[in-house]
Motif scaffolding. Sequence first.
Motif, PDB file in Angstrom:
ATOM      1  N   ASP A 165     -20.160  -8.864 -11.937  1.00 41.52           N
ATOM      2  CA  ASP A 165     -18.929  -9.143 -11.934  1.00 41.52           C
ATOM      3  C   ASP A 165     -18.035  -8.342 -12.138  1.00 41.52           C
ATOM      4  OD1 ASP A 165     -20.774 -12.005 -11.734  1.00 41.52           O
ATOM      5  OD2 ASP A 165     -21.068 -11.550 -13.583  1.00 41.52           O
ATOM      6  N   ARG A 166     -18.174  -7.575 -12.559  1.00 45.92           N
ATOM      7  CA  ARG A 166     -16.677  -6.201 -13.089  1.00 45.92           C
ATOM      8  C   ARG A 166     -16.089  -5.722 -11.388  1.00 45.92           C
ATOM      9  NH1 ARG A 166     -18.548  -1.121 -15.997  1.00 45.92           N
ATOM     10  NH2 ARG A 166     -19.277  -2.733 -17.449  1.00 45.92           N
ATOM     11  N   ILE A 167     -17.511  -6.034 -10.697  1.00 52.04           N
ATOM     12  CA  ILE A 167     -16.614  -5.499  -9.181  1.00 52.04           C
ATOM     13  C   ILE A 167     -15.478  -6.328  -8.839  1.00 52.04           C
ATOM     14  CG2 ILE A 167     -17.376  -4.034  -6.725  1.00 52.04           C
ATOM     15  CD1 ILE A 167     -19.625  -3.172  -8.025  1.00 52.04           C
ATOM     16  N   ILE A 168     -16.183  -7.926  -8.789  1.00 54.21           N
ATOM     17  CA  ILE A 168     -15.289  -8.670  -8.828  1.00 54.21           C
ATOM     18  C   ILE A 168     -14.015  -8.682  -9.219  1.00 54.21           C
ATOM     19  CG2 ILE A 168     -15.293 -11.215  -8.407  1.00 54.21           C
ATOM     20  CD1 ILE A 168     -18.178 -10.928  -7.789  1.00 54.21           C
ATOM     21  N   ASP A 169     -14.200  -8.949  -9.976  1.00 54.20           N
ATOM     22  CA  ASP A 169     -12.799  -8.722 -10.822  1.00 54.20           C
ATOM     23  C   ASP A 169     -11.848  -7.893 -10.724  1.00 54.20           C
ATOM     24  OD1 ASP A 169     -13.598 -11.402 -12.367  1.00 54.20           O
ATOM     25  OD2 ASP A 169     -14.623  -9.681 -13.963  1.00 54.20           O
ATOM     26  N   THR A 170     -12.766  -6.441 -10.358  1.00 54.41           N
ATOM     27  CA  THR A 170     -11.815  -5.143  -9.667  1.00 54.41           C
ATOM     28  C   THR A 170     -11.170  -5.072  -7.934  1.00 54.41           C
ATOM     29  OG1 THR A 170     -13.141  -4.028 -11.246  1.00 54.41           O
ATOM     30  CG2 THR A 170     -11.908  -2.758  -9.616  1.00 54.41           C
ATOM     31  N   ALA A 171     -11.744  -6.440  -7.328  1.00 52.66           N
ATOM     32  CA  ALA A 171     -11.564  -6.647  -5.826  1.00 52.66           C
ATOM     33  C   ALA A 171      -9.838  -6.360  -6.074  1.00 52.66           C
ATOM     34  CB  ALA A 171     -11.739  -7.450  -5.168  1.00 52.66           C
ATOM     35  N   PRO A 172      -9.500  -7.611  -6.691  1.00 50.41           N
ATOM     36  CA  PRO A 172      -7.962  -7.588  -6.608  1.00 50.41           C
ATOM     37  C   PRO A 172      -6.960  -6.581  -6.955  1.00 50.41           C
ATOM     38  CG  PRO A 172      -9.268  -9.259  -7.166  1.00 50.41           C
ATOM     39  CD  PRO A 172      -9.989  -8.642  -7.364  1.00 50.41           C
ATOM     40  N   ARG A 173      -7.393  -6.016  -7.605  1.00 48.33           N
ATOM     41  CA  ARG A 173      -6.528  -4.957  -8.471  1.00 48.33           C
ATOM     42  C   ARG A 173      -7.171  -3.232  -7.603  1.00 48.33           C
ATOM     43  NH1 ARG A 173      -9.405  -3.408 -13.163  1.00 48.33           N
ATOM     44  NH2 ARG A 173      -7.750  -2.330 -13.871  1.00 48.33           N
ATOM     45  N   VAL A 174      -7.591  -3.323  -6.515  1.00 50.44           N
ATOM     46  CA  VAL A 174      -7.247  -2.276  -6.221  1.00 50.44           C
ATOM     47  C   VAL A 174      -5.858  -2.048  -5.276  1.00 50.44           C
ATOM     48  CG1 VAL A 174      -8.711  -1.173  -3.775  1.00 50.44           C
ATOM     49  CG2 VAL A 174      -9.849  -2.102  -6.141  1.00 50.44           C
ATOM     50  N   PRO A 175      -5.475  -0.831  -5.317  1.00 53.76           N
ATOM     51  CA  PRO A 175      -4.032  -0.975  -4.981  1.00 53.76           C
ATOM     52  C   PRO A 175      -3.959  -0.082  -3.177  1.00 53.76           C
ATOM     53  CG  PRO A 175      -4.246   0.669  -5.897  1.00 53.76           C
ATOM     54  CD  PRO A 175      -5.287   0.248  -5.910  1.00 53.76           C
ATOM     55  N   VAL A 176      -3.682  -1.229  -2.021  1.00 56.98           N
ATOM     56  CA  VAL A 176      -4.112  -0.663  -0.873  1.00 56.98           C
ATOM     57  C   VAL A 176      -2.425  -0.726   0.002  1.00 56.98           C
ATOM     58  CG1 VAL A 176      -5.138  -1.636   1.171  1.00 56.98           C
ATOM     59  CG2 VAL A 176      -6.089  -2.399  -0.334  1.00 56.98           C
ATOM     60  N   ARG A 177      -2.643   0.363   0.634  1.00 56.58           N
ATOM     61  CA  ARG A 177      -1.728   0.895   1.640  1.00 56.58           C
ATOM     62  C   ARG A 177      -1.266   0.200   2.731  1.00 56.58           C
ATOM     63  NH1 ARG A 177      -2.439   7.195   1.234  1.00 56.58           N
ATOM     64  NH2 ARG A 177      -4.529   6.387   0.880  1.00 56.58           N
ATOM     65  N   ASP A 178      -0.017  -0.236   3.346  1.00 51.95           N
ATOM     66  CA  ASP A 178      -0.386  -0.689   4.241  1.00 51.95           C
ATOM     67  C   ASP A 178       0.257   0.446   5.125  1.00 51.95           C
ATOM     68  OD1 ASP A 178       2.909  -0.351   4.206  1.00 51.95           O
ATOM     69  OD2 ASP A 178       3.127  -2.383   3.603  1.00 51.95           O
ATOM     70  N   LEU A 179       0.495  -0.351   6.424  1.00 53.96           N
ATOM     71  CA  LEU A 179      -0.340   0.393   8.187  1.00 53.96           C
ATOM     72  C   LEU A 179       1.781   1.182   7.629  1.00 53.96           C
ATOM     73  CD1 LEU A 179      -0.305   1.998  10.256  1.00 53.96           C
ATOM     74  CD2 LEU A 179      -0.092  -0.008  11.379  1.00 53.96           C
ATOM     75  N   ALA A 180       2.358   0.871   7.194  1.00 49.29           N
ATOM     76  CA  ALA A 180       4.015   1.681   6.937  1.00 49.29           C
ATOM     77  C   ALA A 180       4.092   2.730   6.332  1.00 49.29           C
ATOM     78  CB  ALA A 180       5.190  -0.190   7.533  1.00 49.29           C
ATOM     79  N   THR A 181       3.520   2.099   4.935  1.00 49.70           N
ATOM     80  CA  THR A 181       3.853   2.745   4.266  1.00 49.70           C
ATOM     81  C   THR A 181       2.254   4.291   4.499  1.00 49.70           C
ATOM     82  OG1 THR A 181       3.403   1.754   2.357  1.00 49.70           O
ATOM     83  CG2 THR A 181       2.971   3.375   1.628  1.00 49.70           C
ATOM     84  N   LEU A 182       1.272   4.059   5.114  1.00 50.60           N
ATOM     85  CA  LEU A 182       0.180   5.295   5.507  1.00 50.60           C
ATOM     86  C   LEU A 182       1.480   5.614   6.679  1.00 50.60           C
ATOM     87  CD1 LEU A 182      -2.860   3.247   6.225  1.00 50.60           C
ATOM     88  CD2 LEU A 182      -2.092   5.038   3.981  1.00 50.60           C
ATOM     89  N   ARG A 183       1.768   5.943   7.790  1.00 53.91           N
ATOM     90  CA  ARG A 183       2.659   6.361   8.655  1.00 53.91           C
ATOM     91  C   ARG A 183       3.859   6.496   8.444  1.00 53.91           C
ATOM     92  NH1 ARG A 183       3.435   2.712  14.385  1.00 53.91           N
ATOM     93  NH2 ARG A 183       3.844   4.831  15.038  1.00 53.91           N
ATOM     94  N   ARG A 184       4.461   6.624   7.419  1.00 47.81           N
ATOM     95  CA  ARG A 184       4.824   7.372   6.037  1.00 47.81           C
ATOM     96  C   ARG A 184       5.076   8.461   5.637  1.00 47.81           C
ATOM     97  NH1 ARG A 184       7.837   2.611   4.882  1.00 47.81           N
ATOM     98  NH2 ARG A 184       6.628   2.689   3.222  1.00 47.81           N
ATOM     99  N   GLN A 185       3.486   8.155   4.958  1.00 51.47           N
ATOM    100  CA  GLN A 185       2.993   9.388   3.991  1.00 51.47           C
ATOM    101  C   GLN A 185       2.315  10.696   5.252  1.00 51.47           C
ATOM    102  OE1 GLN A 185       0.173   7.593   1.199  1.00 51.47           O
ATOM    103  NE2 GLN A 185       2.021   6.776  -0.036  1.00 51.47           N
ATOM    104  N   PHE A 186       1.497  10.063   6.164  1.00 46.91           N
ATOM    105  CA  PHE A 186       1.185  10.965   7.011  1.00 46.91           C
ATOM    106  C   PHE A 186       1.748  10.715   8.363  1.00 46.91           C
ATOM    107  CE2 PHE A 186      -2.364   9.286   4.069  1.00 46.91           C
ATOM    108  CZ  PHE A 186      -2.818  10.695   3.462  1.00 46.91           C
TER     109      PHE A 186
END
Length: 320
Positions: free
Chosen positions: A113-134
Amino acid sequence: MAGETPFRKRRPWRRHGQQAPQDGTGGTGPAEGGHAPAERSAAPPDHSGGSDDERGRSASLEVAGSAALPDLAARQREQDRAEPQAGGRLHAVKRGVRKSGESAKALAAQLADRIIDTAPRVPVRDLATLRRQFPGLGPEELADKLVTGACRGTATVGAGIGAAAMMPVPPAMLAELAAEVTGVAAIEMKLVAELHEVYGRRPPGNLGQRSTAYLTSWTEERGIDVTRPTTLNAALGGQMKRELRQQIMKRMARNLPNLIPFMIGAAVGATMNRRDTRKLADRVRDDLRKDQIPWDRLPALPPLEQPLNPAELPKEIEGP
Protein backbone atom coordinates in the motif's frame (compact mmCIF):
# COMPACT_ATOMS: atom_id res chain seq x y z
CA MET A 1 -9.31 -107.01 49.19
CA ALA A 2 -8.16 -109.31 46.48
CA GLY A 3 -7.97 -107.68 43.09
CA GLU A 4 -7.40 -104.14 44.37
CA THR A 5 -4.20 -102.33 43.54
CA PRO A 6 -2.25 -101.56 46.70
CA PHE A 7 -2.18 -97.84 47.67
CA ARG A 8 1.55 -97.65 47.33
CA LYS A 9 1.36 -98.78 43.75
CA ARG A 10 -1.28 -96.33 42.54
CA ARG A 11 -0.19 -94.00 39.82
CA PRO A 12 -0.35 -90.28 40.64
CA TRP A 13 -3.07 -88.21 39.05
CA ARG A 14 -1.94 -86.72 35.80
CA ARG A 15 -3.08 -83.36 34.53
CA HIS A 16 -3.58 -84.09 30.88
CA GLY A 17 -4.34 -87.80 30.94
CA GLN A 18 -7.67 -89.48 31.52
CA GLN A 19 -7.77 -91.28 34.88
CA ALA A 20 -10.52 -93.74 35.80
CA PRO A 21 -11.98 -93.67 39.31
CA GLN A 22 -11.63 -96.65 41.64
CA ASP A 23 -15.02 -98.34 41.57
CA GLY A 24 -14.18 -100.91 44.21
CA THR A 25 -14.82 -103.79 41.83
CA GLY A 26 -11.17 -104.58 41.32
CA GLY A 27 -10.79 -102.80 37.95
CA THR A 28 -7.91 -100.52 37.21
CA GLY A 29 -9.78 -98.12 34.92
CA PRO A 30 -13.07 -97.52 33.13
CA ALA A 31 -14.23 -99.71 30.42
CA GLU A 32 -13.26 -98.88 26.89
CA GLY A 33 -15.25 -95.84 25.71
CA GLY A 34 -16.14 -94.97 29.32
CA HIS A 35 -16.00 -91.47 30.89
CA ALA A 36 -14.60 -90.17 34.11
CA PRO A 37 -17.08 -89.20 36.79
CA ALA A 38 -18.34 -85.63 36.75
CA GLU A 39 -17.00 -84.82 40.21
CA ARG A 40 -13.47 -85.83 39.23
CA SER A 41 -13.52 -83.85 35.92
CA ALA A 42 -15.15 -80.75 37.41
CA ALA A 43 -12.93 -80.57 40.48
CA PRO A 44 -9.91 -78.19 40.15
CA PRO A 45 -6.54 -79.80 40.25
CA ASP A 46 -4.90 -79.90 43.62
CA HIS A 47 -1.51 -78.17 43.22
CA SER A 48 -0.55 -79.08 46.75
CA GLY A 49 -0.38 -82.74 45.77
CA GLY A 50 1.11 -82.00 42.37
CA SER A 51 4.65 -82.30 41.23
CA ASP A 52 7.41 -79.96 42.40
CA ASP A 53 8.26 -78.81 38.89
CA GLU A 54 4.78 -77.36 38.43
CA ARG A 55 5.00 -75.41 41.67
CA GLY A 56 8.40 -74.10 40.70
CA ARG A 57 7.21 -72.96 37.27
CA SER A 58 4.24 -70.96 38.61
CA ALA A 59 6.37 -69.35 41.32
CA SER A 60 9.01 -68.20 38.80
CA LEU A 61 6.40 -66.54 36.59
CA GLU A 62 4.97 -64.59 39.48
CA VAL A 63 8.39 -63.34 40.54
CA ALA A 64 9.32 -62.31 36.97
CA GLY A 65 6.05 -60.46 36.49
CA SER A 66 6.34 -58.63 39.80
CA ALA A 67 9.91 -57.59 38.99
CA ALA A 68 9.03 -56.26 35.51
CA LEU A 69 6.02 -54.21 36.56
CA PRO A 70 7.94 -51.42 38.37
CA ASP A 71 10.28 -50.93 35.38
CA LEU A 72 7.39 -50.74 32.91
CA ALA A 73 5.49 -48.34 35.14
CA ALA A 74 8.53 -46.12 35.57
CA ARG A 75 9.15 -45.99 31.83
CA GLN A 76 5.49 -45.17 31.20
CA ARG A 77 5.58 -42.34 33.74
CA GLU A 78 8.72 -40.90 32.13
CA GLN A 79 7.13 -41.11 28.69
CA ASP A 80 3.95 -39.42 29.93
CA ARG A 81 6.02 -36.63 31.43
CA ALA A 82 8.15 -36.21 28.29
CA GLU A 83 5.34 -36.23 25.73
CA PRO A 84 3.50 -33.12 26.96
CA GLN A 85 6.78 -31.21 27.22
CA ALA A 86 7.87 -32.22 23.72
CA GLY A 87 4.42 -31.53 22.37
CA GLY A 88 4.37 -28.16 24.07
CA ARG A 89 7.74 -27.18 22.65
CA LEU A 90 6.72 -28.33 19.17
CA HIS A 91 3.45 -26.45 19.45
CA ALA A 92 5.31 -23.32 20.57
CA VAL A 93 7.69 -23.57 17.61
CA LYS A 94 4.81 -24.03 15.18
CA ARG A 95 2.96 -21.12 16.72
CA GLY A 96 6.06 -18.93 16.45
CA VAL A 97 6.61 -19.83 12.80
CA ARG A 98 2.96 -19.19 12.02
CA LYS A 99 3.01 -15.82 13.77
CA SER A 100 6.22 -14.78 12.04
CA GLY A 101 4.74 -15.76 8.67
CA GLU A 102 1.58 -13.80 9.41
CA SER A 103 3.67 -10.80 10.50
CA ALA A 104 5.72 -10.94 7.30
CA LYS A 105 2.55 -11.09 5.18
CA ALA A 106 1.03 -8.19 7.09
CA LEU A 107 4.21 -6.16 6.63
CA ALA A 108 4.28 -6.97 2.91
CA ALA A 109 0.67 -5.82 2.56
CA GLN A 110 1.46 -2.55 4.35
CA LEU A 111 4.53 -1.98 2.18
CA ALA A 112 2.50 -2.71 -0.95
CA ASP A 113 0.00 0.00 0.00
CA ARG A 114 2.84 2.40 0.79
CA ILE A 115 4.58 1.75 -2.53
CA ILE A 116 1.28 2.19 -4.41
CA ASP A 117 0.85 5.57 -2.72
CA THR A 118 4.48 6.52 -3.45
CA ALA A 119 4.44 5.61 -7.16
CA PRO A 120 2.61 8.77 -8.37
CA ARG A 121 4.97 10.91 -6.28
CA VAL A 122 8.15 9.67 -7.93
CA PRO A 123 9.61 12.49 -10.08
CA VAL A 124 10.42 11.33 -13.63
CA ARG A 125 12.49 13.26 -16.16
CA ASP A 126 11.32 13.23 -19.74
CA LEU A 127 13.61 12.61 -22.70
CA ALA A 128 14.19 16.30 -23.44
CA THR A 129 15.32 16.94 -19.86
CA LEU A 130 17.62 13.92 -19.90
CA ARG A 131 19.26 14.97 -23.15
CA ARG A 132 19.89 18.43 -21.73
CA GLN A 133 21.45 16.98 -18.58
CA PHE A 134 23.58 14.46 -20.49
CA PRO A 135 24.46 16.18 -23.79
CA GLY A 136 26.16 14.29 -26.59
CA LEU A 137 25.10 10.81 -25.45
CA GLY A 138 23.17 8.25 -27.46
CA PRO A 139 20.36 6.04 -26.10
CA GLU A 140 22.62 3.27 -24.79
CA GLU A 141 25.14 5.66 -23.22
CA LEU A 142 22.34 7.63 -21.60
CA ALA A 143 20.73 4.43 -20.31
CA ASP A 144 24.09 3.38 -18.83
CA LYS A 145 24.31 6.72 -17.01
CA LEU A 146 20.83 6.25 -15.58
CA VAL A 147 21.61 2.71 -14.42
CA THR A 148 24.86 3.82 -12.79
CA GLY A 149 23.12 6.61 -10.90
CA ALA A 150 20.31 4.31 -9.73
CA CYS A 151 22.83 1.72 -8.55
CA ARG A 152 24.63 4.39 -6.54
CA GLY A 153 21.32 5.48 -5.04
CA THR A 154 20.19 2.01 -3.95
CA ALA A 155 23.68 1.26 -2.64
CA THR A 156 23.47 4.42 -0.54
CA VAL A 157 20.12 3.33 0.88
CA GLY A 158 21.45 -0.15 1.69
CA ALA A 159 24.56 1.24 3.36
CA GLY A 160 22.47 3.68 5.38
CA ILE A 161 20.11 0.99 6.64
CA GLY A 162 23.06 -1.29 7.41
CA ALA A 163 24.73 1.49 9.40
CA ALA A 164 21.51 2.14 11.30
CA ALA A 165 21.36 -1.56 12.20
CA MET A 166 24.87 -1.48 13.69
CA MET A 167 23.48 -2.64 17.04
CA PRO A 168 20.84 -5.40 16.81
CA VAL A 169 17.54 -4.03 18.13
CA PRO A 170 14.79 -6.49 17.12
CA PRO A 171 11.83 -4.04 17.36
CA ALA A 172 13.58 -1.61 14.99
CA MET A 173 14.63 -4.21 12.42
CA LEU A 174 11.23 -4.42 10.75
CA ALA A 175 11.02 -0.64 10.46
CA GLU A 176 14.52 -0.51 8.97
CA LEU A 177 13.68 -3.27 6.52
CA ALA A 178 10.46 -1.51 5.48
CA ALA A 179 12.29 1.78 4.98
CA GLU A 180 14.91 0.11 2.79
CA VAL A 181 12.37 -1.70 0.59
CA THR A 182 10.33 1.48 0.11
CA GLY A 183 13.36 3.63 -0.70
CA VAL A 184 14.83 1.13 -3.15
CA ALA A 185 11.44 0.67 -4.85
CA ALA A 186 11.11 4.44 -5.41
CA ILE A 187 14.60 4.69 -6.94
CA GLU A 188 14.07 1.69 -9.20
CA MET A 189 10.64 2.89 -10.35
CA LYS A 190 12.21 6.21 -11.33
CA LEU A 191 14.86 4.26 -13.27
CA VAL A 192 12.22 2.14 -15.01
CA ALA A 193 10.22 5.21 -16.04
CA GLU A 194 13.25 7.07 -17.41
CA LEU A 195 14.44 4.01 -19.32
CA HIS A 196 11.06 3.97 -21.07
CA GLU A 197 11.65 7.60 -22.01
CA VAL A 198 15.14 6.89 -23.37
CA TYR A 199 13.93 4.01 -25.56
CA GLY A 200 10.87 5.94 -26.79
CA ARG A 201 8.35 3.71 -25.02
CA ARG A 202 6.41 6.16 -22.88
CA PRO A 203 3.06 4.64 -21.90
CA PRO A 204 0.00 6.75 -22.73
CA GLY A 205 -2.28 8.27 -20.15
CA ASN A 206 -2.09 10.73 -17.31
CA LEU A 207 0.21 10.72 -14.31
CA GLY A 208 -1.77 8.10 -12.40
CA GLN A 209 -2.03 5.73 -15.36
CA ARG A 210 1.66 5.98 -16.18
CA SER A 211 2.55 5.45 -12.53
CA THR A 212 0.47 2.27 -12.51
CA ALA A 213 2.23 1.09 -15.66
CA TYR A 214 5.67 1.80 -14.20
CA LEU A 215 4.72 0.04 -10.96
CA THR A 216 3.61 -2.98 -12.98
CA SER A 217 6.89 -2.95 -14.87
CA TRP A 218 8.85 -2.82 -11.61
CA THR A 219 6.76 -5.62 -10.10
CA GLU A 220 7.14 -7.93 -13.09
CA GLU A 221 10.75 -6.83 -13.75
CA ARG A 222 10.13 -6.30 -17.45
CA GLY A 223 9.41 -3.50 -19.89
CA ILE A 224 5.94 -2.31 -20.78
CA ASP A 225 4.50 -3.40 -24.11
CA VAL A 226 2.39 -0.48 -25.32
CA THR A 227 0.73 -2.71 -27.93
CA ARG A 228 -0.82 -4.91 -25.23
CA PRO A 229 -3.82 -3.32 -23.55
CA THR A 230 -3.50 -5.65 -20.58
CA THR A 231 -0.21 -4.07 -19.56
CA LEU A 232 -1.57 -0.55 -19.95
CA ASN A 233 -4.90 -1.14 -18.25
CA ALA A 234 -3.36 -3.01 -15.32
CA ALA A 235 -5.47 -1.44 -12.62
CA LEU A 236 -4.52 -2.13 -9.02
CA GLY A 237 -6.67 -5.22 -8.78
CA GLY A 238 -6.22 -8.42 -6.86
CA GLN A 239 -3.72 -10.08 -9.20
CA MET A 240 -1.48 -7.03 -9.44
CA LYS A 241 -1.48 -6.57 -5.67
CA ARG A 242 -0.63 -10.23 -5.15
CA GLU A 243 2.31 -9.94 -7.52
CA LEU A 244 3.43 -6.76 -5.76
CA ARG A 245 3.28 -8.45 -2.36
CA GLN A 246 5.26 -11.40 -3.70
CA GLN A 247 7.89 -9.03 -5.10
CA ILE A 248 8.11 -7.24 -1.75
CA MET A 249 8.46 -10.55 0.10
CA LYS A 250 11.35 -11.51 -2.17
CA ARG A 251 12.98 -8.15 -1.62
CA MET A 252 12.65 -8.45 2.16
CA ALA A 253 14.14 -11.94 2.11
CA ARG A 254 17.08 -10.72 0.03
CA ASN A 255 17.58 -7.68 2.26
CA LEU A 256 17.72 -9.59 5.55
CA PRO A 257 21.56 -9.79 5.47
CA ASN A 258 21.60 -5.98 5.45
CA LEU A 259 20.61 -6.07 9.13
CA ILE A 260 23.82 -7.80 10.22
CA PRO A 261 25.25 -5.67 13.04
CA PHE A 262 28.69 -4.13 13.53
CA MET A 263 28.72 -2.35 10.13
CA ILE A 264 28.84 -5.64 8.23
CA GLY A 265 25.29 -5.11 7.02
CA ALA A 266 26.23 -1.73 5.53
CA ALA A 267 28.72 -3.29 3.13
CA VAL A 268 26.43 -6.23 2.39
CA GLY A 269 23.43 -3.95 1.79
CA ALA A 270 25.31 -1.67 -0.58
CA THR A 271 26.62 -4.59 -2.62
CA MET A 272 23.35 -6.50 -2.82
CA ASN A 273 21.23 -3.46 -3.67
CA ARG A 274 23.62 -2.44 -6.42
CA ARG A 275 23.53 -5.94 -7.88
CA ASP A 276 19.72 -6.23 -7.73
CA THR A 277 19.19 -2.82 -9.33
CA ARG A 278 21.54 -3.63 -12.18
CA LYS A 279 19.83 -6.97 -12.74
CA LEU A 280 16.44 -5.26 -12.90
CA ALA A 281 17.75 -2.66 -15.34
CA ASP A 282 19.22 -5.33 -17.62
CA ARG A 283 15.90 -7.17 -17.83
CA VAL A 284 13.91 -4.01 -18.54
CA ARG A 285 16.39 -2.82 -21.17
CA ASP A 286 16.32 -6.18 -22.94
CA ASP A 287 12.53 -5.88 -23.30
CA LEU A 288 12.62 -2.24 -24.39
CA ARG A 289 15.27 -2.82 -27.06
CA LYS A 290 12.96 -5.18 -28.94
CA ASP A 291 10.58 -2.35 -29.93
CA GLN A 292 12.85 0.63 -29.49
CA ILE A 293 11.88 3.81 -31.35
CA PRO A 294 14.88 5.86 -32.59
CA TRP A 295 15.02 9.45 -31.47
CA ASP A 296 14.86 10.84 -35.02
CA ARG A 297 11.57 9.02 -35.60
CA LEU A 298 10.14 9.71 -32.19
CA PRO A 299 7.15 12.09 -32.35
CA ALA A 300 7.19 15.19 -30.24
CA LEU A 301 5.86 14.33 -26.82
CA PRO A 302 4.55 16.78 -24.24
CA PRO A 303 6.56 17.26 -21.05
CA LEU A 304 5.77 14.86 -18.27
CA GLU A 305 3.54 15.99 -15.45
CA GLN A 306 5.41 16.44 -12.20
CA PRO A 307 3.85 15.44 -8.85
CA LEU A 308 2.82 18.19 -6.49
CA ASN A 309 4.49 16.49 -3.54
CA PRO A 310 7.45 14.59 -5.00
CA ALA A 311 9.14 11.86 -3.02
CA GLU A 312 12.60 12.56 -1.69
CA LEU A 313 15.27 10.49 -3.44
CA PRO A 314 19.07 10.38 -3.07
CA LYS A 315 20.99 12.99 -5.05
CA GLU A 316 23.22 10.32 -6.60
CA ILE A 317 20.55 9.30 -9.10
CA GLU A 318 20.12 12.79 -10.56
CA GLY A 319 23.56 12.86 -12.19
CA PRO A 320 25.57 16.00 -12.96
